[in-house]
Scaffold this motif. Structure first.
Motif, short mmCIF file in Angstrom:
data_model
loop_
_atom_site.label_atom_id
_atom_site.label_comp_id
_atom_site.label_asym_id
_atom_site.label_seq_id
_atom_site.Cartn_x
_atom_site.Cartn_y
_atom_site.Cartn_z
N ILE A 106 0.97 -1.14 0.07
CA ILE A 106 -0.17 0.25 0.01
C ILE A 106 1.04 1.15 0.02
N VAL A 107 0.80 2.03 -1.08
CA VAL A 107 1.63 3.23 -1.29
C VAL A 107 0.81 4.35 -1.00
N ASN A 108 1.05 5.15 -0.09
CA ASN A 108 0.01 6.34 0.36
C ASN A 108 0.88 7.50 0.16
N ILE A 109 0.39 8.43 -0.88
CA ILE A 109 1.33 9.46 -0.95
C ILE A 109 1.06 10.69 -0.08
N SER A 110 1.88 11.10 0.61
CA SER A 110 1.82 12.14 1.73
C SER A 110 2.55 13.13 0.73
N SER A 111 3.55 13.89 1.48
CA SER A 111 4.03 15.09 0.86
C SER A 111 5.15 15.78 1.71
N LEU A 112 6.14 16.53 1.17
CA LEU A 112 7.01 17.35 1.93
C LEU A 112 6.20 18.01 2.94
N PHE A 113 4.84 18.40 2.57
CA PHE A 113 4.01 19.29 3.12
C PHE A 113 3.41 18.52 4.33
N GLY A 114 3.64 17.35 4.39
CA GLY A 114 3.05 16.33 5.40
C GLY A 114 4.09 16.12 6.67
N VAL A 116 1.91 -7.61 4.53
CA VAL A 116 1.54 -6.56 4.07
C VAL A 116 2.35 -5.34 4.31
N GLN A 117 2.73 -4.58 3.25
CA GLN A 117 3.63 -3.01 3.52
C GLN A 117 2.99 -2.14 3.23
N ILE A 118 3.12 -1.04 4.17
CA ILE A 118 2.83 0.27 3.89
C ILE A 118 3.85 0.78 3.59
N HIS A 119 3.79 2.03 2.60
CA HIS A 119 4.91 3.03 2.48
C HIS A 119 4.22 4.30 2.20
N SER A 120 5.05 5.16 3.11
CA SER A 120 4.53 6.71 3.19
C SER A 120 5.67 7.34 2.28
N VAL A 121 4.95 7.95 1.47
CA VAL A 121 5.79 8.82 0.29
C VAL A 121 5.58 10.20 0.34
N HIS A 122 6.89 10.91 0.52
CA HIS A 122 6.83 12.24 0.77
C HIS A 122 7.42 12.96 -0.38
N PRO A 123 6.95 13.35 -1.68
CA PRO A 123 7.57 14.25 -2.47
C PRO A 123 7.58 15.77 -2.22
#
Length: 276
Positions: free
Chosen positions: A135-143, A176-183
């Motif tokens: 599960i790849v959930n897109i957060s942000s630098l602003f997260g 199951v893996q979770i990935h927190s992405v911070h562009p």
């Protein structure tokens, strides 16, 4: 390299979502693409099909829980299960807390936060039953930080970050893996298609936010997709996209009482104006 034979992507008609679709297609994955922009989605799906990619698509507003669940059910029926989901769809809003309407705040939260929740919960039972999945959930630098005139966006992306971290602990030992992405700044249409009303200097002129953002968008969608997939392959929980994201993350953690002034100085353009 992670086994990614089937992928479900929201916000897939452009930007990071489309770049992820193309990168996964090159790896031979079967794709299920969703977006609220039906015309752009059809064009994206057609371009992939022309390259002999096995792709399905559906117009979906991620703020609609039932629409997300229906699309996931359709994807599972057609692809035989989802190996990875990218909860990527998002919108932007520039406004001050004082002037922001509740309607605009709810618009951002419903897409940027609840859209992530809807996608996560829709796939989670199936992944847990199979004992694998990403599960790849897109957060942000602003997260990771707060920015003036971005309170709604920051709130939603901080919420995604907290949601991801809680889920990380819950999924230990499940497969199951979770990935927190911070562009950081990625050259996508999110600002161009967003609402930009006021910043700390007053009213925002048409095109002003996009022009300033363009100078800060130092990462291409293709570069972002490569970083994200590389992080997934390595099993990384937190994935920082772009040197600006890495820079802000480190300063905010290492010098929490000094970094804010440094950050705003860094973000201010030559005219002395803030991009936010």
């Amino acid at each position: 390299m992670a086994k990614l034979e089937t992928a479900f992507i929201t916000g897939a008609a452009s930007g990071i979502g489309l770049a992820l679709a193309r990168a996964l297609a090159a790896r031979g994955a079967t794709l299920y693409l969703t977006d609220v922009n039906e015309t752009a989605l059809e064009e994206a799906a057609a371009s992939l099909k022309a390259a002999q990619v096995n792709v399905y698509s559906a117009k979906v507003d991620v703020s609609d829980r039932w629409a997300v669940e229906a699309a996931v059910a359709d994807a599972e029926a057609k692809m035989g299960g989802i190996d990875i989901i990218f909860n990527n769809a998002g919108v932007s809003l520039s406004d001050t807390v004082e002037k922001m309407t509740y309607a605009d705040l709810e618009w951002v939260m419903n897409i940027n936060f609840y859209g992530v929740v809807h996608g996560t919960k829709a796939v989670l039972d199936g992944m847990l039953e199979r004992g694998r999945g990403h599960i790849v959930n897109i957060s942000s630098l602003f997260g990771l930080v707060g920015i003036p005139s971005q309170s709604a966006y920051c709130a939603a992306k901080h919420a995604v970050k907290g949601f991801n971290e809680s889920l990380f602990y819950e999924l230990q030992g499940t497969g199951v893996q979770i990935h927190s992405v911070h562009p950081g700044g990625v050259d996508t249409n999110i600002v161009r298609s967003g609402k930009h009303l006021h910043n700390i200097e007053g009213d925002i002129a048409e095109g002003e936010t996009q022009e300033r953002f363009q100078e800060l968008a130092i990462t291409t969608p293709d570069q972002a997709a490569a970083i994200i997939l590389g992080g997934v392959d390595r099993g990384e929980y937190r994935i920082l996209v772009g040197k600006d994201a890495r820079w802000a993350d480190r300063l905010s953690r290492w010098m929490p009482n000094r970094w804010r002034k440094m950050f705003m100085n860094k973000m201010t353009d030559r005219s002395g104006k803030s991009p936010f």
